[in-house]
Design a protein around this motif. Structure first.
Motif, short mmCIF file in Angstrom:
data_model
loop_
_atom_site.label_atom_id
_atom_site.label_comp_id
_atom_site.label_asym_id
_atom_site.label_seq_id
_atom_site.Cartn_x
_atom_site.Cartn_y
_atom_site.Cartn_z
N THR A 62 19.09 -39.10 -15.38
CA THR A 62 18.23 -39.53 -16.48
C THR A 62 19.02 -40.32 -17.52
O THR A 62 18.44 -41.06 -18.30
N TRP A 118 21.00 -40.84 -6.47
CA TRP A 118 20.17 -39.93 -7.25
C TRP A 118 18.91 -39.64 -6.45
O TRP A 118 18.24 -40.53 -5.98
N GLN A 120 15.47 -38.65 -6.77
CA GLN A 120 14.43 -38.55 -7.80
C GLN A 120 13.54 -37.33 -7.57
O GLN A 120 13.18 -36.63 -8.52
N LYS A 121 13.22 -37.07 -6.33
CA LYS A 121 12.33 -35.94 -6.00
C LYS A 121 12.97 -34.60 -6.40
O LYS A 121 12.31 -33.73 -6.95
N GLY A 123 15.53 -34.35 -8.52
CA GLY A 123 16.02 -34.44 -9.89
C GLY A 123 17.51 -34.13 -9.99
O GLY A 123 17.96 -33.54 -10.98
#
Length: 135
Positions: A62, A118, A120-121, A123
């Motif tokens: 993030t 990364w 995304q799913k 995190g």
């Protein structure tokens, strides 16, 4: 005198996490210090077991667009390493004892540069099986 916090068996490799990846220049003789390294006066490294936690805690996707992990031959840097507890941690918890390099960390000890993805799913960074051997 032996380092009292060192593991009983030395790891084959330790790891340096870098972001942005573009700040790593394979032509540099000495690895540059990160802002945290400069502030603390040593290079922060992690053992293989510590890398996922370090990556996800200090380099969350993030806030960071990429992550490069340098795989470093421990035998080449062992004389410069001091095993120390993480800030505010109790030194008896072996999982919280990290290898710190005092002095220059030379590029010649880097065995590989691993580009992380990364997820995304999930995190988190993708530390699926075999992450240590990605290049």
């Amino acid at each position: 005198m032996a380092d009292p916090l060192a593991p009983a068996v030395a790891p084959e490799f330790v790891y340096k996490l870098i972001s942005p990846a573009a700040s790593f220049n394979p032509a540099d003789r000495v690895l540059p210090l990160s802002a945290l390294d400069k502030a603390d006066g040593f290079y922060h490294l992690s053992t293989p077991a510590q890398v996922p936690g370090t990556a996800n805690r200090f380099f969350p996707g993030t806030r960071f667009n990429d992550l490069l992990i340098l795989k470093i031959r421990f035998s080449g840097i062992q004389p410069q390493v001091k095993w120390e507890a993480a800030h505010g941690e109790h030194p008896k918890d072996a999982s919280r004892i990290f290898p710190h390099v005092y002095g220059d960390l030379l590029q010649e000890h880097v065995a590989a540069a691993i580009k992380m993805r990364w997820d995304q799913k999930q995190g988190s960074w993708d530390f699926s099986a075999g992450w240590e051997d990605r290049v």
